[in-house]
Design a protein around this motif. Structure first.
Motif, PDB file in Angstrom:
ATOM      1  N   VAL A 147      64.858  72.784 -41.042  1.00  0.00           N
ATOM      2  CA  VAL A 147      65.904  73.803 -40.948  1.00  0.00           C
ATOM      3  C   VAL A 147      65.301  75.195 -41.106  1.00  0.00           C
ATOM      4  CG1 VAL A 147      68.016  74.647 -42.046  1.00  0.00           C
ATOM      5  CG2 VAL A 147      67.612  72.184 -41.822  1.00  0.00           C
ATOM      6  N   THR A 148      65.820  76.155 -40.358  1.00  0.00           N
ATOM      7  CA  THR A 148      65.398  77.537 -40.557  1.00  0.00           C
ATOM      8  C   THR A 148      65.691  77.950 -41.991  1.00  0.00           C
ATOM      9  OG1 THR A 148      65.618  79.805 -39.703  1.00  0.00           O
ATOM     10  CG2 THR A 148      67.624  78.473 -39.758  1.00  0.00           C
ATOM     11  N   ARG A 149      64.762  78.670 -42.629  1.00  0.00           N
ATOM     12  CA  ARG A 149      64.914  78.978 -44.053  1.00  0.00           C
ATOM     13  C   ARG A 149      64.147  80.248 -44.405  1.00  0.00           C
ATOM     14  NH1 ARG A 149      61.342  74.574 -43.659  1.00  0.00           N
ATOM     15  NH2 ARG A 149      59.280  75.031 -44.532  1.00  0.00           N
ATOM     16  N   LEU A 150      64.453  80.791 -45.574  1.00  0.00           N
ATOM     17  CA  LEU A 150      63.785  81.991 -46.068  1.00  0.00           C
ATOM     18  C   LEU A 150      62.401  81.681 -46.618  1.00  0.00           C
ATOM     19  CD1 LEU A 150      63.845  85.016 -46.850  1.00  0.00           C
ATOM     20  CD2 LEU A 150      64.919  84.327 -48.996  1.00  0.00           C
ATOM     21  N   ALA A 151      62.293  80.607 -47.407  1.00  0.00           N
ATOM     22  CA  ALA A 151      61.030  80.284 -48.074  1.00  0.00           C
ATOM     23  C   ALA A 151      60.071  79.584 -47.121  1.00  0.00           C
ATOM     24  CB  ALA A 151      61.297  79.387 -49.280  1.00  0.00           C
ATOM     25  N   PRO A 152      58.769  79.793 -47.296  1.00  0.00           N
ATOM     26  CA  PRO A 152      57.792  79.093 -46.459  1.00  0.00           C
ATOM     27  C   PRO A 152      57.645  77.627 -46.834  1.00  0.00           C
ATOM     28  CG  PRO A 152      56.664  80.459 -48.075  1.00  0.00           C
ATOM     29  CD  PRO A 152      58.125  80.782 -48.192  1.00  0.00           C
ATOM     30  N   HIS A 153      58.311  77.187 -47.887  1.00  0.00           N
ATOM     31  CA  HIS A 153      58.180  75.823 -48.384  1.00  0.00           C
ATOM     32  C   HIS A 153      59.460  75.437 -49.092  1.00  0.00           C
ATOM     33  CE1 HIS A 153      57.011  78.696 -51.468  1.00  0.00           C
ATOM     34  NE2 HIS A 153      57.541  77.860 -52.332  1.00  0.00           N
ATOM     35  N   PHE A 154      59.678  74.138 -49.227  1.00  0.00           N
ATOM     36  CA  PHE A 154      60.777  73.653 -50.053  1.00  0.00           C
ATOM     37  C   PHE A 154      60.347  73.719 -51.505  1.00  0.00           C
ATOM     38  CE2 PHE A 154      62.490  70.882 -46.446  1.00  0.00           C
ATOM     39  CZ  PHE A 154      63.538  71.736 -46.212  1.00  0.00           C
ATOM     40  N   ILE A 155      61.198  74.260 -52.391  1.00  0.00           N
ATOM     41  CA  ILE A 155      60.875  74.281 -53.812  1.00  0.00           C
ATOM     42  C   ILE A 155      61.074  72.905 -54.450  1.00  0.00           C
ATOM     43  CG2 ILE A 155      61.567  75.223 -56.051  1.00  0.00           C
ATOM     44  CD1 ILE A 155      61.877  77.916 -54.701  1.00  0.00           C
ATOM     45  N   PRO A 156      62.235  72.233 -54.238  1.00  0.00           N
ATOM     46  CA  PRO A 156      62.406  70.930 -54.891  1.00  0.00           C
ATOM     47  C   PRO A 156      61.572  69.843 -54.223  1.00  0.00           C
ATOM     48  CG  PRO A 156      64.511  71.921 -54.271  1.00  0.00           C
ATOM     49  CD  PRO A 156      63.439  72.666 -53.560  1.00  0.00           C
ATOM     50  N   GLU A 157      61.160  68.867 -54.999  1.00  0.00           N
ATOM     51  CA  GLU A 157      60.532  67.680 -54.444  1.00  0.00           C
ATOM     52  C   GLU A 157      61.602  66.854 -53.741  1.00  0.00           C
ATOM     53  OE1 GLU A 157      57.443  66.941 -54.344  1.00  0.00           O
ATOM     54  OE2 GLU A 157      56.555  68.347 -55.769  1.00  0.00           O
ATOM     55  N   PRO A 158      61.212  66.079 -52.705  1.00  0.00           N
ATOM     56  CA  PRO A 158      62.176  65.170 -52.091  1.00  0.00           C
ATOM     57  C   PRO A 158      62.784  64.240 -53.148  1.00  0.00           C
ATOM     58  CG  PRO A 158      60.179  65.314 -50.758  1.00  0.00           C
ATOM     59  CD  PRO A 158      59.895  66.059 -52.035  1.00  0.00           C
TER      60      PRO A 158
ATOM     61  N   PRO B 111      83.667  85.255 -39.889  1.00  0.00           N
ATOM     62  CA  PRO B 111      83.493  84.410 -41.073  1.00  0.00           C
ATOM     63  C   PRO B 111      82.421  83.346 -40.898  1.00  0.00           C
ATOM     64  CG  PRO B 111      85.501  83.810 -39.907  1.00  0.00           C
ATOM     65  CD  PRO B 111      84.983  85.057 -39.253  1.00  0.00           C
ATOM     66  N   VAL B 112      82.111  82.987 -39.638  1.00  0.00           N
ATOM     67  CA  VAL B 112      81.071  81.994 -39.359  1.00  0.00           C
ATOM     68  C   VAL B 112      80.197  82.528 -38.226  1.00  0.00           C
ATOM     69  CG1 VAL B 112      80.564  79.598 -38.768  1.00  0.00           C
ATOM     70  CG2 VAL B 112      82.659  80.146 -40.017  1.00  0.00           C
ATOM     71  N   THR B 113      78.923  82.721 -38.524  1.00  0.00           N
ATOM     72  CA  THR B 113      77.990  83.262 -37.535  1.00  0.00           C
ATOM     73  C   THR B 113      76.764  82.354 -37.460  1.00  0.00           C
ATOM     74  OG1 THR B 113      77.051  84.701 -39.259  1.00  0.00           O
ATOM     75  CG2 THR B 113      78.736  85.661 -37.835  1.00  0.00           C
ATOM     76  N   ARG B 114      75.784  82.736 -36.630  1.00  0.00           N
ATOM     77  CA  ARG B 114      74.545  81.954 -36.520  1.00  0.00           C
ATOM     78  C   ARG B 114      73.356  82.831 -36.881  1.00  0.00           C
ATOM     79  NH1 ARG B 114      73.591  78.818 -31.150  1.00  0.00           N
ATOM     80  NH2 ARG B 114      74.039  80.837 -30.186  1.00  0.00           N
ATOM     81  N   VAL B 115      72.399  82.257 -37.633  1.00  0.00           N
ATOM     82  CA  VAL B 115      71.255  83.026 -38.096  1.00  0.00           C
ATOM     83  C   VAL B 115      69.955  82.254 -37.892  1.00  0.00           C
ATOM     84  CG1 VAL B 115      72.561  84.305 -39.837  1.00  0.00           C
ATOM     85  CG2 VAL B 115      71.484  82.139 -40.465  1.00  0.00           C
ATOM     86  N   GLN B 116      68.888  83.015 -37.814  1.00  0.00           N
ATOM     87  CA  GLN B 116      67.532  82.458 -37.803  1.00  0.00           C
ATOM     88  C   GLN B 116      66.745  83.186 -38.887  1.00  0.00           C
ATOM     89  OE1 GLN B 116      64.771  83.485 -34.566  1.00  0.00           O
ATOM     90  NE2 GLN B 116      64.318  81.300 -34.382  1.00  0.00           N
ATOM     91  N   LEU B 117      66.219  82.435 -39.849  1.00  0.00           N
ATOM     92  CA  LEU B 117      65.460  82.977 -40.975  1.00  0.00           C
ATOM     93  C   LEU B 117      63.963  82.920 -40.670  1.00  0.00           C
ATOM     94  CD1 LEU B 117      67.777  81.224 -43.509  1.00  0.00           C
ATOM     95  CD2 LEU B 117      67.458  83.698 -43.426  1.00  0.00           C
ATOM     96  N   PRO B 118      63.116  83.535 -41.512  1.00  0.00           N
ATOM     97  CA  PRO B 118      61.694  83.688 -41.164  1.00  0.00           C
ATOM     98  C   PRO B 118      60.904  82.385 -41.023  1.00  0.00           C
ATOM     99  CG  PRO B 118      62.305  85.255 -42.869  1.00  0.00           C
ATOM    100  CD  PRO B 118      63.457  84.320 -42.715  1.00  0.00           C
ATOM    101  N   HIS B 119      61.333  81.293 -41.657  1.00  0.00           N
ATOM    102  CA  HIS B 119      60.548  80.061 -41.635  1.00  0.00           C
ATOM    103  C   HIS B 119      61.401  78.888 -41.166  1.00  0.00           C
ATOM    104  CE1 HIS B 119      57.206  82.062 -43.661  1.00  0.00           C
ATOM    105  NE2 HIS B 119      58.109  82.613 -44.454  1.00  0.00           N
ATOM    106  N   GLY B 120      60.760  77.746 -40.965  1.00  0.00           N
ATOM    107  CA  GLY B 120      61.467  76.584 -40.459  1.00  0.00           C
ATOM    108  C   GLY B 120      61.673  76.683 -38.960  1.00  0.00           C
ATOM    109  N   GLU B 121      62.662  75.952 -38.459  1.00  0.00           N
ATOM    110  CA  GLU B 121      62.868  75.884 -37.021  1.00  0.00           C
ATOM    111  C   GLU B 121      64.341  76.070 -36.664  1.00  0.00           C
ATOM    112  OE1 GLU B 121      61.397  72.123 -35.711  1.00  0.00           O
ATOM    113  OE2 GLU B 121      59.344  72.495 -36.427  1.00  0.00           O
ATOM    114  N   GLY B 122      64.570  76.595 -35.453  1.00  0.00           N
ATOM    115  CA  GLY B 122      65.913  76.675 -34.904  1.00  0.00           C
ATOM    116  C   GLY B 122      66.793  77.718 -35.568  1.00  0.00           C
ATOM    117  N   TRP B 123      68.100  77.460 -35.561  1.00  0.00           N
ATOM    118  CA  TRP B 123      69.082  78.371 -36.135  1.00  0.00           C
ATOM    119  C   TRP B 123      70.016  77.561 -37.032  1.00  0.00           C
ATOM    120  CZ3 TRP B 123      74.002  76.828 -35.023  1.00  0.00           C
ATOM    121  CH2 TRP B 123      74.189  76.043 -33.876  1.00  0.00           C
TER     122      TRP B 123
END
Length: 405
Positions: free
Chosen positions: A80-91, A39-51
């Motif tokens: 954070v590791t993430r799918l998108a190469p960028h954040f969509i929302p503005e800070p 139910p809880v695992t660890r993943v690394q996505l194509p962009h960002g850093e770490g897991w």
């Protein structure tokens, strides 16, 4: 006293989760494996850093999504590791706010997305859909259902709700496509986001003293009353506009499923009274997106699914996995129009529950009624495996849906 962290060797392995271009409405095999692993695992996505931690069980997903100890705002300080190469929302935009700030910002547009606000645009939406189906029938078969109906209809509806003038809608659609694609690269996506933000800044700024019921008028009035800042209003408008076009992808998958399963299609034609329930089941079943959306960061140690998540660690929830939890949805890989109850998570949980849920359901119901009743012979014009699906996209769906009748 905080318990010491587990040594790396005792933690679940980190699984690389690539951005797969999956065919049709196939369920992501990597996600299926992760669900089977625990139910809880660890993943690394194509962009960002770490897991990051991945939570997949329905009750755990609902818990994390509603637990204030898991923060969206804290994500802004981490790569954070993430799918998108960028954040969509503005800070500072609503996607990266926590209550009570998040609640205050959402409240400013709640009237537009509630039942009454959605009903305000229903007849205009129905009229526009009638025009689009008229044009489809006049053009004759074959046709691309996406470009003829499924694309322009949600654009017209969300722009009507947002208060975007008709002459500006094509530009909004172009920007949305660039923002939602991971294949154009960060620079092009970020530029499209800036251009859309600048557009909404101007539109909202001109409506600070307006009394309209559309979203940009409500945001302008809230800015004028100093309840929210212009930057916050713009960030919310961008996310709502982008989210409104997700109906194109969802309805594309929905009709692809129906057109490749003639028995289900015949049943919906013969029993229009079950269409609302059937649409909920299809929304549960379809894989709305690739991988996962926005993460959260644990503000303190929290135990989820027998795993201790440490303060500062990133966590993703998978609504797609939650929708296939056999403890909640018996035989989850089967489309069952009689499924009841159906507490699916297609629109999320908790404070960040999709504000457009009521609107999306209305659009899907209007589309089903119009296309099933007015185009009774509707069917695919090509074999199912020749329907092109978007590549490099964050939101899944057919690029085109060739049909005949």
């Amino acid at each position: 006293m905080t318990a010491p962290a587990l040594p790396e060797t005792l933690l679940p392995p980190v699984r690389h989760w690539p951005a797969l271009d999956l065919p049709g409405t196939d369920f992501d095999p990597v996600l299926a494996d992760l669900m089977a692993e625990g139910p809880v695992t660890r993943v690394q996505l194509p962009h960002g850093e770490g897991w990051a931690w991945l939570v997949t069980r329905y009750e755990d997903v609902r818990r994390v999504a509603g637990d204030p100890r898991f923060s969206r705002a804290a994500v802004m300080a981490k790569q954070v590791t993430r799918l998108a190469p960028h954040f969509i929302p503005e800070p500072g935009a609503v996607g990266f706010l926590d209550p009570p700030e998040h609640t205050r910002l959402r409240r400013s547009v709640a009237a537009a997305f509630g039942a009454k606000g959605v009903e305000r645009v229903r007849e205009k939406a129905r009229a526009r859909l009638t025009e689009l189906v008229d044009e489809l029938l006049r053009g004759g078969p074959p046709a691309d259902l996406t470009s003829a109906v499924l694309g322009p209809f949600p654009i017209a509806v969300i722009c009507e709700l947002m208060g975007v003038p008709a002459g500006d809608r094509h530009a909004l659609h172009t920007w949305t496509g660039l923002i939602l694609s991971s294949s154009h690269g960060k620079r092009i996506s970020e530029r499209a986001k800036r251009e859309m933000a600048a557009y909404f800044a101007g539109l909202i700024g001109r409506r600070e003293h307006g009394t309209g019921e559309d979203v940009t008028s409500l945001l302008g009035a809230a800015v004028g009353r100093a309840e929210i800042t212009l930057d916050q209003a713009v960030g919310l408008a961008v996310l709502l506009q982008i989210g409104g076009e997700a109906v194109t992808s969802n309805s594309g998958q929905l009709f692809y499923l129906l057109l490749t399963r003639p028995r289900l299609l015949r049943r919906l034609r013969a029993q229009p009274e079950i269409r609302p329930r059937a649409i909920d089941e299809l929304l549960r079943y379809i894989p709305h997106r690739n991988a996962v959306g926005l993460s959260r960061v644990a503000l303190e140690d929290v135990e989820i699914g027998g795993v201790r998540i440490r303060a500062g660690e990133a966590v993703y929830v998978s609504y797609l996995a939650a929708n296939r939890d056999p403890e909640v949805f018996p035989d989850p890989d089967t489309i069952d129009f009689s499924r009841c109850p159906n507490p699916h998570a297609a629109f999320g949980f908790g404070p960040h529950y999709c504000p457009g849920g009521i609107l999306a359901r209305m659009e899907e119901e209007l589309l089903a009624d119009a296309l099933l009743d007015r185009v009774p012979g509707l069917r695919l014009a090509v074999p199912p495996d020749q329907v092109p699906f978007r590549k490099g996209a964050l939101i899944r769906g057919p690029e085109a849906l060739p049909v005949t009748w």
